[in-house]
Scaffold this motif. Structure first.
Motif, PDB file in Angstrom:
ATOM      1  N   LEU A 174      -1.806  40.370  51.244  1.00  0.00           N
ATOM      2  CA  LEU A 174      -0.496  40.967  51.498  1.00  0.00           C
ATOM      3  C   LEU A 174      -0.632  42.338  52.140  1.00  0.00           C
ATOM      4  CD1 LEU A 174       2.603  40.871  51.126  1.00  0.00           C
ATOM      5  CD2 LEU A 174       2.221  42.197  49.053  1.00  0.00           C
ATOM      6  N   ALA A 175      -1.566  43.129  51.626  1.00  0.00           N
ATOM      7  CA  ALA A 175      -1.760  44.472  52.185  1.00  0.00           C
ATOM      8  C   ALA A 175      -2.202  44.386  53.642  1.00  0.00           C
ATOM      9  CB  ALA A 175      -2.788  45.235  51.357  1.00  0.00           C
ATOM     10  N   THR A 176      -3.064  43.435  53.955  1.00  0.00           N
ATOM     11  CA  THR A 176      -3.510  43.264  55.339  1.00  0.00           C
ATOM     12  C   THR A 176      -2.371  42.760  56.224  1.00  0.00           C
ATOM     13  OG1 THR A 176      -5.799  42.911  54.688  1.00  0.00           O
ATOM     14  CG2 THR A 176      -5.147  42.016  56.819  1.00  0.00           C
ATOM     15  N   GLU A 177      -1.559  41.860  55.701  1.00  0.00           N
ATOM     16  CA  GLU A 177      -0.390  41.399  56.458  1.00  0.00           C
ATOM     17  C   GLU A 177       0.509  42.571  56.833  1.00  0.00           C
ATOM     18  OE1 GLU A 177       1.507  38.543  53.955  1.00  0.00           O
ATOM     19  OE2 GLU A 177      -0.241  37.219  53.913  1.00  0.00           O
ATOM     20  N   LYS A 178       0.742  43.467  55.881  1.00  0.00           N
ATOM     21  CA  LYS A 178       1.621  44.613  56.139  1.00  0.00           C
ATOM     22  C   LYS A 178       0.983  45.568  57.135  1.00  0.00           C
ATOM     23  CE  LYS A 178       4.519  44.552  52.080  1.00  0.00           C
ATOM     24  NZ  LYS A 178       5.321  45.375  51.162  1.00  0.00           N
ATOM     25  N   ALA A 179      -0.319  45.737  57.051  1.00  0.00           N
ATOM     26  CA  ALA A 179      -1.006  46.607  58.009  1.00  0.00           C
ATOM     27  C   ALA A 179      -0.893  46.044  59.420  1.00  0.00           C
ATOM     28  CB  ALA A 179      -2.474  46.758  57.606  1.00  0.00           C
ATOM     29  N   LEU A 180      -1.123  44.736  59.573  1.00  0.00           N
ATOM     30  CA  LEU A 180      -1.035  44.112  60.895  1.00  0.00           C
ATOM     31  C   LEU A 180       0.368  44.221  61.476  1.00  0.00           C
ATOM     32  CD1 LEU A 180      -3.187  40.937  60.164  1.00  0.00           C
ATOM     33  CD2 LEU A 180      -3.777  42.772  61.763  1.00  0.00           C
ATOM     34  N   ALA A 181       1.373  44.146  60.608  1.00  0.00           N
ATOM     35  CA  ALA A 181       2.760  44.238  61.078  1.00  0.00           C
ATOM     36  C   ALA A 181       3.128  45.634  61.553  1.00  0.00           C
ATOM     37  CB  ALA A 181       3.708  43.807  59.957  1.00  0.00           C
ATOM     38  N   SER A 182       2.274  46.610  61.290  1.00  0.00           N
ATOM     39  CA  SER A 182       2.569  47.994  61.663  1.00  0.00           C
ATOM     40  C   SER A 182       2.279  48.284  63.127  1.00  0.00           C
ATOM     41  CB  SER A 182       1.734  48.948  60.794  1.00  0.00           C
ATOM     42  OG  SER A 182       2.003  48.751  59.425  1.00  0.00           O
ATOM     43  N   PHE A 183       1.615  47.368  63.815  1.00  0.00           N
ATOM     44  CA  PHE A 183       1.190  47.637  65.193  1.00  0.00           C
ATOM     45  C   PHE A 183       1.712  46.574  66.145  1.00  0.00           C
ATOM     46  CE2 PHE A 183      -2.089  49.277  62.311  1.00  0.00           C
ATOM     47  CZ  PHE A 183      -2.037  50.626  62.644  1.00  0.00           C
TER      48      PHE A 183
END
Length: 449
Positions: free
Chosen positions: A335-344
């Protein structure tokens, strides 16, 4: 030093030392309690052990025999010790209460206590809340899961100081009377099932943050999380919602252009320097907590126009030849990685991998649309390679470790690319902590300069 005046237990077992156990033991001893300390790792040569003996503690080292329970009224356990421990299993049979060190700290807090929990975003929200209060000239201290032992801080608090605590599920599971004046619950996602054994157990541990609250307290909650809105239905606390998707009554929200709190505009979104859509949740939650504790709009705006993130949590590192490096080593789950990827929005080189906990990583595939290259490492590298193949990622490489991944990621990057360390896994297969992993990433980036 503040005194433990409402702690009714006299004979206490401290199970597992480390920093929190040591602090709890010292506080209990200084308050006249009879303390038995049981630790499997330390020896009598340890300075910590010698200090506790000098204060009057009884010490049992090297193993966890059931005999340590004799005459004990309550156990203060290290949060990392599993409830599968034989001593704890036997304690439950004997109806001996089991708490963590934050229960002791709570008894010492004289003024306002803000408690913050959630599956993701705790540290950022805790840091934002603290900084907002500091910039508003409020007296505030921070402790808890953020890396500062709560008991040590609580002992020195004055009546007009606010304590902001970051709280993990491990800490919250071990509470009895713990009751923050202002509780914040950010989100609930599947995590730490190896410890809690089920998602329901994990949720119930998190929900301890508001279980003892009364009509005099505030509960700040994510109005976009259906699990949370259902769980808080019976709370007695005054509810303060926040939402990134709609206007909410009596709480904080954003319309995409500005941020509001209780019908008052706080500031324009474009002025915020913290990147990532998911951070908007953290920002709204922090605004609620800070405003309720006395923060000013000016203090809040000063923080949000300067604060660029917490170490290892989508932390901007540098721009090298038009490549933007971000350290998100704290992303220890998907989930944390999903949110990070969505930031860019721009093309991304993802560096991922680590301890294999048996997770099905294919859930990441829908979130890899902007990923042009994936460099995997650690125990899960083959799993990530298969995910990358299924996602149709053009460049897929395997690295020995994070440092090697930086080199290989840079080698396949182009100008305007993001090179993002967001492992989606714990670090313990190759690194002692996620902080160590993130530090290795930063060092490797600087070696490219």
């Amino acid at each position: 030093m503040r005194k433990l005046e409402a702690f009714p237990y006299h004979h206490v077992l401290v199970l597992g030392l480390a920093r929190s156990g040591t602090a709890a033991a010292k506080t209990l001893l200084k308050n006249g309690k009879q303390v038995r300390v049981n630790d499997q790792q330390l020896t009598t040569k340890s300075t910590v052990v010698q200090d506790l003996v000098a204060l009057g503690a009884e010490i049992v080292l090297g193993s966890h025999p059931l005999s340590v329970l004799e005459g004990i009224e309550i156990i203060v356990k290290n949060p990392g010790i599993s409830y599968d421990n034989p001593v704890l299993i036997e304690a439950v049979k004997r109806n001996i209460p089991i708490v963590t060190e934050i229960e002791i700290a709570y008894q010492l807090v004289p003024g306002t206590l803000i408690g913050i929990t959630g599956s993701n975003g705790k540290t950022t929200t805790t840091t934002l809340t603290t900084k907002m209060l500091e910039e508003s000239k409020q007296q505030v201290k921070v402790a808890g899961n953020i890396g500062i032992v709560a008991t040590e801080v609580a002992e020195s608090l004055t009546d007009d100081e606010t304590l902001v605590l970051e709280l993990s599920s491990f800490q919250l599971q071990g509470t009895i009377d713990f009751r923050p004046n202002i509780a914040v619950i950010l989100n609930i996602y599947q995590a730490h099932l190896d410890y809690h054994k089920s998602l329901e157990n994990y949720k119930q541990a998190k929900y301890n943050i508001f279980r003892n609250q009364t009509e005099d307290d505030y509960l700040i909650y994510n109005a976009d999380d259906s699990d949370i809105t259902t769980a808080i239905a019976d709370t007695r606390a005054r509810r303060i919602p926040f939402s990134t998707t709609r206007e909410v009554q009596n709480g904080a929200w954003s319309d995409g252009e500005a941020i509001y709190f209780q019908n008052e505009k706080i500031m324009d979104v474009e002025k915020i320097v913290l990147v990532g859509d998911h951070h908007l949740e953290n920002i709204l939650a922090a605004i609620c907590a800070a405003k309720l504790a006395g923060a000013t709009n000016e203090g809040i705006e000063r923080v949000l126009t300067t604060f660029a993130g917490v170490e290892h949590r989508l932390q901007y590192v540098t721009n090298l030849q038009g490549r933007y490096f971000y350290n998100d080593s704290k992303a220890t789950n998907m989930l944390a990685t999903e949110k990070a990827l969505a930031s860019f929005k721009q093309p991304t080189i993802l560096l991922a991998g680590g301890l294999d906990r048996g997770d099905d990583l294919t859930g990441l595939i829908p979130h890899l649309k902007n990923v042009k290259g994936l460099v995997s490492f650690g125990e899960t590298k083959e799993k990530f390679n298969e995910v990358a193949k299924q996602a149709g990622i053009p460049h897929v490489l395997t690295a020995e470790n994070v440092e090697d991944a930086v080199q290989k990621g840079y080698g396949i990057s182009e100008e305007n690319d993001v090179i993002l360390l967001s492992p989606a896994c714990a670090s313990w297969d190759q690194y002692r902590t996620f902080e160590e992993r993130g530090d290795m990433f930063i060092q490797a980036v600087h070696k490219l300069l």
